[in-house]
Motif scaffolding. Structure first.
Motif, PDB file in Angstrom:
ATOM      1  N   LEU A   1       2.859  -3.844  -5.764  1.00 53.39           N
ATOM      2  CA  LEU A   1       1.668  -3.752  -4.926  1.00 53.39           C
ATOM      3  C   LEU A   1       0.407  -3.537  -5.753  1.00 53.39           C
ATOM      4  O   LEU A   1       0.392  -2.775  -6.712  1.00 53.39           O
ATOM      5  N   ARG A   2      -0.660  -4.214  -5.352  1.00 51.41           N
ATOM      6  CA  ARG A   2      -1.970  -3.959  -5.932  1.00 51.41           C
ATOM      7  C   ARG A   2      -2.420  -2.574  -5.485  1.00 51.41           C
ATOM      8  O   ARG A   2      -2.027  -2.098  -4.425  1.00 51.41           O
ATOM      9  N   PRO A   3      -3.290  -1.934  -6.262  1.00 47.39           N
ATOM     10  CA  PRO A   3      -3.856  -0.670  -5.790  1.00 47.39           C
ATOM     11  C   PRO A   3      -4.494  -0.868  -4.416  1.00 47.39           C
ATOM     12  O   PRO A   3      -5.241  -1.812  -4.206  1.00 47.39           O
ATOM     13  N   GLY A   4      -4.158  -0.026  -3.494  1.00 42.38           N
ATOM     14  CA  GLY A   4      -4.678  -0.138  -2.136  1.00 42.38           C
ATOM     15  C   GLY A   4      -3.854  -1.053  -1.259  1.00 42.38           C
ATOM     16  O   GLY A   4      -4.141  -1.210  -0.075  1.00 42.38           O
ATOM     17  N   GLY A   5      -2.800  -1.686  -1.818  1.00 42.88           N
ATOM     18  CA  GLY A   5      -1.936  -2.561  -1.020  1.00 42.88           C
ATOM     19  C   GLY A   5      -1.075  -1.745  -0.078  1.00 42.88           C
ATOM     20  O   GLY A   5      -1.052  -0.525  -0.126  1.00 42.88           O
ATOM     21  N   GLY A   6      -0.381  -2.437   0.780  1.00 47.28           N
ATOM     22  CA  GLY A   6       0.446  -1.746   1.753  1.00 47.28           C
ATOM     23  C   GLY A   6       1.812  -2.376   1.878  1.00 47.28           C
ATOM     24  O   GLY A   6       2.087  -3.412   1.289  1.00 47.28           O
TER      25      GLY A   6
END
Length: 102
Positions: free
Chosen positions: A85-90
């Motif tokens: 996941l990218r930072p801030g992904g969910g």
């Protein structure tokens, strides 16, 4: 089906990545994507949820529809989700169980 729904959601500017351990299911997914006109958006990789063949921090959302229930090492699965996941992904995980009284 979830892969196709995700592909429709991201549209032509995005991509939807499927991962499956079985060649038969990968073939079904690729064929369904092509028939739905989503072949340019969908990619399907061989792999396991415990060792995702996806680069670190490269996806916005991870969807699992019951696969986590089948994993022996659930903590490893969640570590892999966090890794890709990218930072801030969910993530969106459906933990589905069916029970029978028989």
């Amino acid at each position: 089906m979830d892969l196709l729904l995700a592909a429709r959601r991201v549209g032509p500017g995005g991509r939807a990545i499927g991962v499956d351990m079985t060649p038969a299911m990968r073939d079904v997914a690729k064929t369904a994507a092509a028939e739905a006109g989503l072949g340019e958006i969908v990619t399907v990789h061989a792999g396991l949820f415990e060792e995702l063949p996806i680069d670190d921090g490269s996806v916005d959302v991870v969807i699992s529809n019951g696969v986590v229930n089948l994993a022996h090492d659930k903590s490893r699965v969640f570590a892999e989700i966090h890794r890709v996941l990218r930072p801030g992904g969910g993530d969106c995980i459906w933990l589905t169980s069916w029970f029978s009284e028989n």
